[in-house]
Design an enzyme around this catalytic site. Structure first.
Site, PDB file in Angstrom:
ATOM      1  N   ASN A  14      51.267  38.675  31.898  1.00 52.78           N
ATOM      2  CA  ASN A  14      51.691  40.030  31.984  1.00 52.78           C
ATOM      3  C   ASN A  14      52.737  40.704  31.167  1.00 52.78           C
ATOM      4  O   ASN A  14      52.524  41.864  30.463  1.00 52.78           O
ATOM      5  CB  ASN A  14      51.897  40.528  33.462  1.00 52.78           C
ATOM      6  CG  ASN A  14      50.487  40.466  34.220  1.00 52.78           C
ATOM      7  OD1 ASN A  14      49.751  41.642  34.109  1.00 52.78           O
ATOM      8  ND2 ASN A  14      50.372  39.426  35.268  1.00 52.78           N
ATOM      9  N   HIS A 108      49.888  43.741  41.392  1.00 54.00           N
ATOM     10  CA  HIS A 108      49.460  42.911  42.313  1.00 54.00           C
ATOM     11  C   HIS A 108      48.159  42.621  42.138  1.00 54.00           C
ATOM     12  O   HIS A 108      47.325  43.571  41.900  1.00 54.00           O
ATOM     13  CB  HIS A 108      49.743  43.621  43.845  1.00 54.00           C
ATOM     14  CG  HIS A 108      49.296  42.689  44.858  1.00 54.00           C
ATOM     15  ND1 HIS A 108      50.020  41.564  45.362  1.00 54.00           N
ATOM     16  CD2 HIS A 108      47.984  42.543  45.759  1.00 54.00           C
ATOM     17  CE1 HIS A 108      49.373  40.900  46.286  1.00 54.00           C
ATOM     18  NE2 HIS A 108      48.166  41.524  46.520  1.00 54.00           N
ATOM     19  N   ASP A 149      54.596  45.178  48.722  1.00 57.50           N
ATOM     20  CA  ASP A 149      53.423  45.698  48.438  1.00 57.50           C
ATOM     21  C   ASP A 149      53.096  47.268  48.819  1.00 57.50           C
ATOM     22  O   ASP A 149      52.120  47.702  49.110  1.00 57.50           O
ATOM     23  CB  ASP A 149      52.251  44.991  48.383  1.00 57.50           C
ATOM     24  CG  ASP A 149      52.426  43.774  47.857  1.00 57.50           C
ATOM     25  OD1 ASP A 149      52.180  42.491  48.364  1.00 57.50           O
ATOM     26  OD2 ASP A 149      52.728  43.609  46.687  1.00 57.50           O
TER      27      ASP A 149
HETATM   28  C1  GRF Z   1      49.279  36.040  38.566  1.00 57.46           C
HETATM   29  O1  GRF Z   1      48.792  35.444  39.733  1.00 57.46           O
HETATM   30  C2  GRF Z   1      49.160  37.436  38.390  1.00 57.46           C
HETATM   31  O2  GRF Z   1      47.958  37.593  39.004  1.00 57.46           O
HETATM   32  C3  GRF Z   1      50.093  38.044  38.977  1.00 57.46           C
HETATM   33  O3  GRF Z   1      51.368  36.916  38.899  1.00 57.46           O
HETATM   34  C4  GRF Z   1      50.791  35.671  38.489  1.00 57.46           C
HETATM   35  C5  GRF Z   1      51.418  35.260  37.094  1.00 57.46           C
HETATM   36  O4  GRF Z   1      51.215  36.313  36.226  1.00 57.46           O
HETATM   37  N1  GRF Z   1      50.467  39.297  38.821  1.00 57.46           N
HETATM   38  P1  GRF Z   1      51.973  36.069  34.732  1.00 57.46           P
HETATM   39  O5  GRF Z   1      51.214  35.424  33.915  1.00 57.46           O
HETATM   40  O6  GRF Z   1      53.379  35.292  34.962  1.00 57.46           O
HETATM   41  O7  GRF Z   1      52.398  37.393  34.387  1.00 57.46           O
END
Ligand code: GRF
Length: 199
Positions: A14, A108, A149
């Site tokens: 992300n 989320h 959340d």
């Molecule tokens: C993943 O499960 C994503 O869905 C949630 O955090 C976890 C790791 O995300 N938001 P990332 O690759 O570290 O961004």
């Protein structure tokens, strides 16, 4: 220009989506000035590859109290205006929530209010969705407050659950089709609100 910090714990996909969006001009109101990890994580390498300052504050080693004060200090010392939780797995200290009221967003991996709250994170979210047999899931970006959340929902995007999906294949699709799209959009939305406020 709104100064953004991204808090991470894991792979950082992300974070990567945010950096790519910013570098391609899709977050014109903000710039990612700082990445903070609460544990050693590949996300820190992603930050370094994009030339961004990255700080590791190991919560498990120093405890929540010291972690909280160090986090507040590093955000303040970098003049941070807005915080993005991107796969961040620690509970955010109330002191940070107070200081950045309505300026913290979180991604989320479900359509809140389904499959969220205590204990719903990472693969567990997708395991629960498959267990319940939903045909549609997705991702949500929301403002962060004291309720896990629980803050105002900003953007949601639906993703189909396909026959034969495993938690892993579903997680990947939700990331690719939803998370990596709506988090940068929400980042620009809130950064623009902050920018307009300060005018
Ligand atoms: C993943 O499960 C994503 O869905 C949630 O955090 C976890 C790791 O995300 N938001 P990332 O690759 O570290 O961004």
């Amino acid at each position: 220009m709104v100064r953004i910090a991204v808090l991470v714990s894991g792979g950082g996909t992300n974070l990567e989506a945010l950096l790519e969006a910013e570098e391609s001009g899709r977050i014109p109101s903000g710039r990612i000035e700082l990445v903070v990890a609460d544990r050693p994580s590949y996300a820190l390498e992603r930050a370094a590859r994009h030339g961004r300052e990255a700080v590791l504050i190991e919560r498990k080693k120093i405890g929540m109290k010291l972690f909280s004060s160090e986090l507040v200090d590093v955000l303040r010392n970098h003049g941070i205006d807005m915080v993005i939780l991107a796969g961040f797995l620690s509970i955010l200290p109330p002191s940070v929530i107070d200081q950045y009221r309505d300026r913290i967003i979180n991604i989320h991996p479900s359509l809140i209010p389904s499959f969220c709250g205590k204990g719903f994170y990472g693969l567990k979210v997708h395991e629960a969705a498959l267990e319940r047999g939903v045909k549609v899931t997705g991702a949500t970006v929301h403002l962060v407050n004291e309720i896990p959340d629980g803050g105002r929902i900003l953007i949601q995007k639906a993703v189909a659950v396909l026959p034969g999906d495993s938690p892993e294949t579903l997680q990947r699709r939700v990331m690719e089709e939803a998370e990596w799209k709506i988090l940068p959009e929400a980042a620009q939305m809130i950064a623009k609100e902050i920018e307009d406020e300060s005018r």
